[in-house]
Design a protein around this motif. Structure first.
Motif, PDB file in Angstrom:
ATOM      1  N   GLU A  65       0.812  -1.100  -0.007  1.00  3.26           N
ATOM      2  CA  GLU A  65      -0.051  -0.017   0.073  1.00  3.26           C
ATOM      3  C   GLU A  65       0.908   1.187   0.062  1.00  3.26           C
ATOM      4  N   GLU A  66       2.132   1.322   0.450  1.00  3.55           N
ATOM      5  CA  GLU A  66       2.966   2.140  -0.040  1.00  3.55           C
ATOM      6  C   GLU A  66       4.263   1.709  -0.615  1.00  3.55           C
ATOM      7  N   SER A  67       4.924   2.518  -1.603  1.00  7.25           N
ATOM      8  CA  SER A  67       6.033   1.956  -2.177  1.00  7.25           C
ATOM      9  C   SER A  67       7.363   2.280  -1.225  1.00  7.25           C
ATOM     10  N   PRO A  68       8.303   1.464  -1.357  1.00  9.17           N
ATOM     11  CA  PRO A  68       9.759   1.672  -0.286  1.00  9.17           C
ATOM     12  C   PRO A  68      10.129   3.061  -0.590  1.00  9.17           C
ATOM     13  N   GLN A  69      10.094   3.795  -1.574  1.00  3.02           N
ATOM     14  CA  GLN A  69      10.533   4.975  -1.930  1.00  3.02           C
ATOM     15  C   GLN A  69       9.499   6.130  -1.147  1.00  3.02           C
ATOM     16  N   ASP A  70       8.390   5.765  -1.319  1.00  7.62           N
ATOM     17  CA  ASP A  70       7.432   7.016  -0.652  1.00  7.62           C
ATOM     18  C   ASP A  70       7.649   6.453   0.867  1.00  7.62           C
ATOM     19  N   ALA A  71       7.743   5.244   1.552  1.00  6.77           N
ATOM     20  CA  ALA A  71       7.652   5.156   2.505  1.00  6.77           C
ATOM     21  C   ALA A  71       9.011   5.832   3.305  1.00  6.77           C
ATOM     22  N   ALA A  72      10.036   5.723   2.840  1.00  7.58           N
ATOM     23  CA  ALA A  72      11.295   6.272   3.101  1.00  7.58           C
ATOM     24  C   ALA A  72      11.184   7.732   3.252  1.00  7.58           C
ATOM     25  N   ALA A  73      10.577   8.247   2.058  1.00  3.54           N
ATOM     26  CA  ALA A  73      10.626   9.784   2.093  1.00  3.54           C
ATOM     27  C   ALA A  73       9.536  10.382   3.017  1.00  3.54           C
ATOM     28  N   ARG A  74       8.560   9.544   3.563  1.00  3.33           N
ATOM     29  CA  ARG A  74       7.781   9.891   4.609  1.00  3.33           C
ATOM     30  C   ARG A  74       8.443   9.998   5.820  1.00  3.33           C
ATOM     31  N   LEU A  75       9.188   8.866   6.066  1.00  6.21           N
ATOM     32  CA  LEU A  75       9.983   9.048   7.477  1.00  6.21           C
ATOM     33  C   LEU A  75      11.095  10.184   7.466  1.00  6.21           C
ATOM     34  N   GLN A  76      11.678  10.318   6.424  1.00  2.85           N
ATOM     35  CA  GLN A  76      12.576  11.352   6.255  1.00  2.85           C
ATOM     36  C   GLN A  76      11.980  12.536   6.473  1.00  2.85           C
ATOM     37  N   GLN A  77      11.031  12.778   5.945  1.00  2.05           N
ATOM     38  CA  GLN A  77      10.313  14.189   6.021  1.00  2.05           C
ATOM     39  C   GLN A  77       9.637  14.421   7.615  1.00  2.05           C
ATOM     40  N   GLY A  78       9.094  13.309   8.071  1.00  2.00           N
ATOM     41  CA  GLY A  78       8.734  13.510   9.441  1.00  2.00           C
ATOM     42  C   GLY A  78      10.012  13.633  10.446  1.00  2.00           C
TER      43      GLY A  78
END
Length: 417
Positions: free
Chosen positions: A395-408
């Protein structure tokens, strides 16, 4: 002997006896491990008291969920025990910063521990350590040896071999390849991302670089574990999205799944439930010949109440906790909770011995989110739970998940603040 001499002798012996009794000190231990009570009473305390006459121990645990609040209240009221069992990182660091835990940096036994072992109970800069490390838990994969023998499988060493094993199990159809669900989220990160991740981000090198701001969660080495997790979906069986942590434990111990992404704390429970022989292998490396890394996560330690009336006796006990004698006692009483001292300890449980043997082959690190990086909002540890589950479900791509974590993380954390 005349009356006067007899009286003087009697008085002297009475004073000596009183002096000996006055030296008998009882130290109280605060802990959340109420399930350890019999181990302390039957094994640990008798072993210490036998070699340390004059010092008695009273193990007085609280319920795990209430421990932090109960301990803080006791410390504030001045009624806490002499010895404080320490959870890793921020909760214990706050007690030290608040003047509740004593500095143990100069304790002789501290020489028995590496910086990684002490990291859960040291200041951010590593200059002071305030609890003696007792045990860690190690991550890897537990497997059903009967299932592997039936299917002619060998323990995988590389990621390609790992997926080849999963493919063979899936093709045969007798067993679910891996028992893990995403309903509870935490295990997707703890036994998923943090289990396989160190092989990609190179353990402590990557973890400390992330803390310093020299690496980001969007870098290739941090995205790669998510990319592997995304491939797990096809091997977790029908309905894994709704599968809870206890469901996964049951699937494995009932013999319905061949592999279980694990923490070593499962060993004692699994030993009593599984009627098949179990083996374990460390997280497979990305490529043949790569150096291997394991999550050897610091879990429990013990420190000194700064307000204790018996600092000398308390330090004597803590120095004993740092000894090989204690390490062997504790590790064999609780298979899957491993000594953190530099000296090797032989374990009686074969599965526990297999896990701990990886320390000789691989470099140890701790979970990447636990030190410093989860002090703000959003909490990186909790966000990694969710991201790992979402990636596994597709439900989330590896790249999108990583970007979300980094942004947070960037929203509140600036290295060097």
């Amino acid at each position: 002997m005349n009356y006067r001499t007899f009286t003087a002798t009697l008085l002297a012996s009475t004073l000596l006896a009183g002096s000996a009794m006055a030296q008998d000190v009882t130290l109280t231990i605060e802990s959340w491990r109420n399930d350890d009570l019999s181990i302390w009473q039957d094994q640990i305390i008798p072993a210490f008291e036998a070699s340390h006459p004059g010092i008695k121990l009273n193990f007085a645990p609280s319920a795990p969920a209430e421990y932090n609040a109960v301990l803080n209240s006791k410390l504030d009221a001045g009624s806490a025990g002499d010895l404080i069992t320490c959870r890793p990182f921020d909760a214990s660091l706050a007690l030290y910063d608040g003047g509740k835990l004593a500095d143990l940096t100069d304790l002789p036994g501290m020489a028995n521990f590496s910086d990684v072992a002490k990291s859960g109970w040291s200041t951010d800069d590593g200059s002071a350590t305030f609890c003696v490390p007792m045990a860690s838990v190690i991550h890897g994969f537990i497997y059903n040896k009967d299932a592997f023998a039936e299917l002619g499988l060998q323990e995988p060493k590389t990621v390609d071999e790992f997926f080849a094993v999963l493919d063979k199990i899936k093709e045969d159809g007798t067993y679910i390849p891996m028992a893990m669900g995403t309903n509870d989220q935490w295990e997707a990160a703890t036994m998923g991302y943090q289990n396989i991740g160190p092989n990609y981000w190179k353990g402590e090198d990557g973890r400390t670089a992330l803390i310093k701001g020299e690496q980001k969660l969007t870098d290739a080495d941090w995205v790669a574990p998510f990319e592997q997790l995304a491939r797990w979906k096809g091997y977790l069986g029908e309905g894994f999205e709704a599968q809870t942590y206890p469901d996964s434990q049951n699937l494995f111990t009932l013999g319905r799944a061949a592999i279980y992404p694990a923490g070593s704390w499962e060993i004692s429970g699994f030993n009593g439930l599984a009627d098949f022989e179990m083996g374990a292998f460390p997280p497979p490396v990305p490529n043949e010949g790569d150096e291997c890394y394991i999550s050897d996560h610091v879990d429990i330690a013990i420190g000194m109440n700064k307000a204790t009336e018996h600092p000398e006796e308390t330090r004597t006990f803590l120095d004993w906790v740092a000894s090989p004698e204690f390490a062997k006692l504790y590790a064999n009483a609780l298979p899957g909770f491993f000594p953190l001292s530099n000296e090797a300890v032989e374990l009686d449980d074969p599965l526990a011995q297999e896990f701990v043997s990886w320390r000789d082959e691989c470099k140890s690190t701790i979970r990447s989110t636990y030190q410093i990086l989860s002090r703000g909002t959003p909490n990186l540890e909790n966000e990694t739970w969710n991201a790992s589950a979402q990636v596994i479900k597709g439900e989330e791509s590896p790249q999108d998940a990583a970007a979300r974590l980094q942004q947070g993380l960037e929203s509140w954390y600036t290295p060097g603040q």
